[in-house]
Enzyme design. Structure first.
Site, PDB file in Angstrom:
ATOM      1  N   ILE A  54     -57.477  46.255  46.839  1.00  0.00           N
ATOM      2  CA  ILE A  54     -56.913  46.706  48.118  1.00  0.00           C
ATOM      3  C   ILE A  54     -57.705  47.927  48.577  1.00  0.00           C
ATOM      4  O   ILE A  54     -57.895  48.859  47.789  1.00  0.00           O
ATOM      5  CB  ILE A  54     -55.416  47.123  47.934  1.00  0.00           C
ATOM      6  CG1 ILE A  54     -54.567  45.950  47.415  1.00  0.00           C
ATOM      7  CG2 ILE A  54     -54.821  47.704  49.231  1.00  0.00           C
ATOM      8  CD1 ILE A  54     -54.439  44.769  48.351  1.00  0.00           C
ATOM      9  N   HIS A  55     -58.194  47.938  49.792  1.00  0.00           N
ATOM     10  CA  HIS A  55     -58.852  49.169  50.256  1.00  0.00           C
ATOM     11  C   HIS A  55     -58.864  49.335  51.774  1.00  0.00           C
ATOM     12  O   HIS A  55     -59.287  50.356  52.278  1.00  0.00           O
ATOM     13  CB  HIS A  55     -60.299  49.231  49.757  1.00  0.00           C
ATOM     14  CG  HIS A  55     -61.236  48.343  50.523  1.00  0.00           C
ATOM     15  ND1 HIS A  55     -61.387  47.016  50.247  1.00  0.00           N
ATOM     16  CD2 HIS A  55     -62.047  48.594  51.568  1.00  0.00           C
ATOM     17  CE1 HIS A  55     -62.258  46.488  51.069  1.00  0.00           C
ATOM     18  NE2 HIS A  55     -62.674  47.405  51.902  1.00  0.00           N
ATOM     19  N   ARG A  56     -58.413  48.302  52.514  1.00  0.00           N
ATOM     20  CA  ARG A  56     -58.465  48.357  53.973  1.00  0.00           C
ATOM     21  C   ARG A  56     -57.651  49.546  54.472  1.00  0.00           C
ATOM     22  O   ARG A  56     -56.505  49.767  53.994  1.00  0.00           O
ATOM     23  CB  ARG A  56     -57.840  47.059  54.445  1.00  0.00           C
ATOM     24  CG  ARG A  56     -58.303  46.311  55.625  1.00  0.00           C
ATOM     25  CD  ARG A  56     -59.705  46.240  55.940  1.00  0.00           C
ATOM     26  NE  ARG A  56     -60.489  45.340  55.136  1.00  0.00           N
ATOM     27  CZ  ARG A  56     -61.804  45.440  54.999  1.00  0.00           C
ATOM     28  NH1 ARG A  56     -62.482  46.398  55.597  1.00  0.00           N
ATOM     29  NH2 ARG A  56     -62.478  44.596  54.261  1.00  0.00           N
TER      30      ARG A  56
ATOM     31  N   ARG B 130     -60.598  55.011  47.710  1.00  0.00           N
ATOM     32  CA  ARG B 130     -59.711  55.301  48.852  1.00  0.00           C
ATOM     33  C   ARG B 130     -58.247  55.020  48.466  1.00  0.00           C
ATOM     34  O   ARG B 130     -57.346  55.810  48.748  1.00  0.00           O
ATOM     35  CB  ARG B 130     -60.112  54.410  50.034  1.00  0.00           C
ATOM     36  CG  ARG B 130     -59.181  54.511  51.186  1.00  0.00           C
ATOM     37  CD  ARG B 130     -59.524  53.541  52.308  1.00  0.00           C
ATOM     38  NE  ARG B 130     -59.103  54.145  53.543  1.00  0.00           N
ATOM     39  CZ  ARG B 130     -59.920  54.696  54.417  1.00  0.00           C
ATOM     40  NH1 ARG B 130     -61.214  54.668  54.233  1.00  0.00           N
ATOM     41  NH2 ARG B 130     -59.451  55.255  55.501  1.00  0.00           N
TER      42      ARG B 130
ATOM     43  N   ASP C 158     -57.497  42.422  50.254  1.00  0.00           N
ATOM     44  CA  ASP C 158     -57.745  42.614  51.683  1.00  0.00           C
ATOM     45  C   ASP C 158     -59.231  42.831  51.928  1.00  0.00           C
ATOM     46  O   ASP C 158     -59.646  43.210  53.021  1.00  0.00           O
ATOM     47  CB  ASP C 158     -56.890  43.759  52.253  1.00  0.00           C
ATOM     48  CG  ASP C 158     -57.168  45.103  51.585  1.00  0.00           C
ATOM     49  OD1 ASP C 158     -58.135  45.211  50.797  1.00  0.00           O
ATOM     50  OD2 ASP C 158     -56.423  46.063  51.866  1.00  0.00           O
TER      51      ASP C 158
END
Ligand code: UD1
Ligand code: UDP
Length: 360
Positions: free
Chosen positions: A202-204, A238, A279
């Site tokens: 997940i990083h969006r 992030r 994502d």
């Protein structure tokens, strides 16, 4: 011919490596510029080592910052390099701030821009990537689209000239790289059994910077883990930052949170996972290359063809939907599509042929 390749973020190192090798095979002089957008060892250098990328001729060391600050600093520094090196063409990849800065600096100096992975659209202008890719496409002279749909997206925006459907360079590099890895060694390292675990990334920004979305996704993941299914979660810096900021506890049985893994390890995890929750743009496709379905906690995706054929599933950042879709895939068998929609594994060769000889 002198080409400047501009990269800065993890997926760009992976895409650029294979094109760079083709450029060298054709004796094209390539100047490699790394903006420094990603700088941790496991977000940058590991890919240079593993994929045998050329040492950057220029490392700008821009680092993190707000969009304006980061893109602006890149613009200034890239312009200096372009004025000094006077390349015949500038190659940019994907849709990051490094992509936009590279394309904009070049276009303003009337240096032709070639965009690899042109024509992708989410049609969601709140995504920084959508701004970057639309602007980059509109100032590019050569647009290397990975799919027919990407070509159509460009046509709808009035871009016809210089557009080539070459296939996806990520397919080229994945096909080649998976053969070089000892899969069992990677599975043993993380104590995983093939097709008995889930992989998640997940990083969006819409999922990390938005507290509700991040909570929903993490809750879905931890609930699945609590059902006794192993989940490996290589965590993007992030995401780690926001998980710490919101004090989210990831210490749950069966959930293995690890630092970002190398590309070769990632391919093994993607191939051997039963389901992927992601994502990431690149991971969605790599899952498909290896026949592993992806559950995408977003409302839309650029890789719509995989939704259209029923291979991947969009759930939004909705806890119950993520859990339902993931378990459904975990306990069923997805048919592997033989007919690949991302080309024939020769996209990088086609790109370099067009750069060197014009259209084929
Ligand atoms: C960027 C791209 C995104 C791409 C992703 C690939 C933009 C706007 N976004 O997102 O499209 O999918 O890369 O991974 O260009 N950080 C570190 N170490 C690093 C790099 C980043 O700790 O080596 C942390 C910093 O706190 C930074 C944050 O991650 O503020 C975000 O990094 P940034 O490059 O701005 O965006 P990404 O989320 O990585
Ligand atoms: N990747 C990797 N290690 C990880 C996570 C991802 O090597 O821990 C690779 C992945 O295989 C894919 C690329 O990074 O090739 C995708 O990058 P990312 O998800 O950061 O960005 P996106 O594709 O969404 O722009």
């Amino acid at each position: 011919m002198r080409v400047i390749s501009i990269v800065g973020a993890r997926p760009q190192f992976i895409k650029a490596g294979i094109v760079s090798r083709e450029l060298r095979n054709k004796c094209v002089k390539e100047i490699f510029l790394h903006t420094g957008q990603h700088y941790d060892f496991n977000m940058s250098e590991v890919f240079f080592k593993e994929l045998n990328l050329p040492k950057p001729d220029y490392y700008l060391g821009i680092g993190s910052g707000s969009h304006g600050e980061q893109t602006g600093k890149m613009l200034i520094e890239i312009e200096n390099v372009l004025l000094k090196e006077k390349p015949d063409i500038v190659l940019v990849y994907g849709d990051t701030n490094s992509t936009l800065a590279g394309a904009l600096a070049s276009a303003k100096l009337h240096i032709p821009v070639a965009h690899v992975e042109a024509g992708l659209r989410s049609f969601n202008k709140t995504m920084p990537e959508e701004i970057n890719r639309v602007l980059t496409d509109h100032i590019s002279n050569l647009l290397f689209a990975p799919t027919y749909i990407a070509v159509e997206n460009l046509r709808k925006e009035g871009i016809f000239k210089g557009v080539y459907n070459v296939g996806d360079v990520m397919y080229d590099v994945a096909l080649e790289s998976i053969k070089k890895v000892n899969e069992q060694e990677v599975l043993d390292k993380y104590n995983l059994k093939s097709k008995e675990f889930i992989l998640t990334t997940i990083h969006r920004a819409e999922n990390t910077d938005n507290k509700d979305n991040l909570f929903n996704i993490i809750e879905a993941i931890t609930e699945i883990a609590k059902k006794g299914i192993k989940i490996i979660f290589p965590i993007h810096p992030r995401t780690k930052k926001f998980i710490e900021k919101y004090n989210i506890d990831l210490r749950v049985q069966n959930l293995l949170v690890v630092e970002p893994v190398s590309y070769f390890e990632m391919l093994v995890l993607e191939k051997n996972a039963k389901v992927i929750i992601t994502d990431s743009g690149g991971v969605q496709k790599e899952g498909y290359f290896f026949g592993t379905p992806c559950i995408i906690p977003r409302n839309e995706t650029e890789w719509v063809e995989l939704i259209d054929i029923g291979f991947n599933t969009l759930t939004g950042a909705k806890k119950e939907k993520i859990i339902y879709a993931t378990l459904k895939e975990f306990y069923s068998c997805k048919e592997i599509k033989e007919n690949n929609i991302y080309g024939d594994g020769k996209a990088s060769r086609k790109i370099v042929d067009i750069l060197v000889n014009g259209s084929n």
